[in-house]
Design a protein around this motif. Structure first.
Motif, PDB file in Angstrom:
ATOM      1  N   ILE A  20      55.285   9.053  16.888  1.00  0.00           N
ATOM      2  CA  ILE A  20      56.353   9.504  17.787  1.00  0.00           C
ATOM      3  C   ILE A  20      55.818   9.712  19.200  1.00  0.00           C
ATOM      4  N   ILE A  21      54.629  10.312  19.309  1.00  0.00           N
ATOM      5  CA  ILE A  21      54.036  10.547  20.630  1.00  0.00           C
ATOM      6  C   ILE A  21      53.730   9.227  21.324  1.00  0.00           C
ATOM      7  N   ARG A  22      53.170   8.284  20.555  1.00  0.00           N
ATOM      8  CA  ARG A  22      52.850   6.974  21.136  1.00  0.00           C
ATOM      9  C   ARG A  22      54.117   6.256  21.612  1.00  0.00           C
ATOM     10  N   LEU A  23      55.163   6.302  20.754  1.00  0.00           N
ATOM     11  CA  LEU A  23      56.433   5.676  21.142  1.00  0.00           C
ATOM     12  C   LEU A  23      57.042   6.363  22.358  1.00  0.00           C
ATOM     13  N   GLY A  24      56.923   7.701  22.391  1.00  0.00           N
ATOM     14  CA  GLY A  24      57.450   8.448  23.537  1.00  0.00           C
ATOM     15  C   GLY A  24      56.768   8.049  24.837  1.00  0.00           C
ATOM     16  N   VAL A  25      55.434   7.939  24.788  1.00  0.00           N
ATOM     17  CA  VAL A  25      54.679   7.525  25.977  1.00  0.00           C
ATOM     18  C   VAL A  25      55.058   6.094  26.373  1.00  0.00           C
ATOM     19  N   LEU A  26      55.212   5.224  25.343  1.00  0.00           N
ATOM     20  CA  LEU A  26      55.577   3.828  25.606  1.00  0.00           C
ATOM     21  C   LEU A  26      56.949   3.738  26.267  1.00  0.00           C
ATOM     22  N   PHE A  27      57.937   4.455  25.714  1.00  0.00           N
ATOM     23  CA  PHE A  27      59.282   4.446  26.286  1.00  0.00           C
ATOM     24  C   PHE A  27      59.292   5.039  27.697  1.00  0.00           C
ATOM     25  N   LEU A  28      58.487   6.071  27.902  1.00  0.00           N
ATOM     26  CA  LEU A  28      58.386   6.682  29.228  1.00  0.00           C
ATOM     27  C   LEU A  28      57.843   5.679  30.238  1.00  0.00           C
ATOM     28  N   LEU A  29      56.791   4.945  29.818  1.00  0.00           N
ATOM     29  CA  LEU A  29      56.190   3.953  30.708  1.00  0.00           C
ATOM     30  C   LEU A  29      57.170   2.816  31.001  1.00  0.00           C
ATOM     31  N   ILE A  30      57.868   2.327  29.940  1.00  0.00           N
ATOM     32  CA  ILE A  30      58.853   1.250  30.128  1.00  0.00           C
ATOM     33  C   ILE A  30      59.990   1.710  31.030  1.00  0.00           C
TER      34      ILE A  30
END
Length: 362
Positions: A20-30
């Motif tokens: 979830i944290i990795r996806l959150g960071v990824l979505f934030l970056l995108i």
């Protein structure tokens, strides 16, 4: 046993939380990247469309310049910019001169609108209400403006917003052409990257969808947008040569109508009728013949550009895409909307065909 379960659930929780944290960071970056590029998204997408559509032309120009890609890119960019900028300058100049002439005529107390000619007496009685308004406007335009002030206000606001949007769209077109030339300069590496992206997103059918994308974009740009541009240029040339008032505005409206597949006749025919009543018969007749040739050219140009019996999409898809794109994204959306909706339509049909093929194989 309980300890093993607690360790198992603890491990799963840590793994889920980590994901979830990795996806959150990824979505934030995108999302952050999208916000940065948001003002340029339409320009970049249209640049990609132009690059794909003109790739065969670019390859021919490169051969003409004996493999000198930079010279070929500069030459093609200048040609495309000339096709865009020269008509835009002529239309702007025409609009400025017409408004200036109206201002001079108003101050001199002259007729802002020429009265109906003698030939209008023989026109059908069904057109009489229009002729009455025309006659009243030619005698005293202020009365007509006062009488239809609400309607004219709505039309005027729409016209101003449209002209402002067209000006913005032309600047976006210029930027897109420049970016597209840069993409064409590195087209070989970009082709490989695009195929990899489609394969990564879609899987084994990625290359198939990549081919559909290229073919659809080229067909729509050549067969619909290209024909619309040619017809509007022909109509505009006729209007300017015949001395039609506000030829620039009428040309822009014809371009919009041709793009949404309604046809230039909706504006061109009334203009010809008007010219028969206010100018000499020879000029009006030549204009009428030229407009007739322009309207017929649609049936000649489309089979040449598209190939007989091979339309990229039904007219309704092009119409809805152009109208929706124009309402959503302005002038550039008029062209981009038709391309994107047609692409979605072709993807949907291809997806259905792939599913049916898989069922047959099973």
């Amino acid at each position: 046993m309980d300890q093993n379960n607690s360790n198992f659930y603890g491990y799963n929780f840590e793994k889920i939380a980590d994901t979830i944290i990795r996806l959150g960071v990824l979505f934030l970056l995108i999302g952050w990247c999208y916000d940065i590029l948001k003002p340029f998204v339409l320009i970049l997408i249209w640049a990609i469309v132009i690059a794909i559509a003109f790739s065969p032309v670019y390859e021919s120009v490169v051969k003409l310049f004996r493999g000198k890609k930079i010279l070929a890119t500069v030459f093609l960019a200048l040609v495309l910019l000339s096709i865009l900028v020269v008509p835009s300058v002529l239309v702007s100049k025409s609009l400025y001169e017409e408004i200036n002439n109206l201002n001079i005529s108003y101050r001199a107390g002259e007729h802002l609108i020429p009265p109906p000619g003698e030939s209008t007496k023989d026109w059908p009685t069904v057109i009489k209400p229009i002729l009455d308004i025309w006659k009243s406007a030619s005698e005293d335009v202020s009365n007509v403006v006062f009488k239809y002030s609400d309607q004219l206000k709505v039309v005027g606001e729409w016209l101003l917003l449209t002209l402002a949007g067209i000006g913005k769209g032309i600047l976006q077109f210029i930027a897109s052409i420049i970016i597209a030339m840069g993409l064409l300069l590195y087209s070989e590496s970009l082709t490989a990257v695009s195929k990899n992206i489609f394969t990564k997103l879609i899987g084994k059918n990625g290359e198939h969808y990549a081919m559909i994308t290229v073919a659809t974009i080229r067909n729509v740009v050549k067969g619909f947008l290209g024909v619309a541009l040619i017809q509007s240029l022909m109509v505009g040339a006729g209007f300017f040569m015949a001395g039609v008032p506000f030829a620039g505005i009428f040309t822009i409206i014809c371009l919009i109508l041709a793009t949404i597949q309604v046809g230039v006749g909706l504006i061109a025919i009334p203009v010809v009728i008007y010219m028969f009543s206010v100018t000499d018969t020879t000029t009006a007749t030549i204009l009428a013949i030229w407009i007739g040739i322009t309207m017929i050219s649609d049936n000649i140009l489309k089979p040449i550009f598209l190939g007989r019996g091979n339309p990229p999409a039904p007219m309704l898809v092009i119409f809805l895409g152009a109208i929706g794109g124009f309402l959503y994204n302005g002038f550039i959306g008029l062209f981009l909307g038709a391309v994107i909706l047609t692409l979605g339509y072709k993807f949907f049909l291809s997806w259905i065909e792939i599913i049916e093929d898989e069922k047959i194989e099973e």
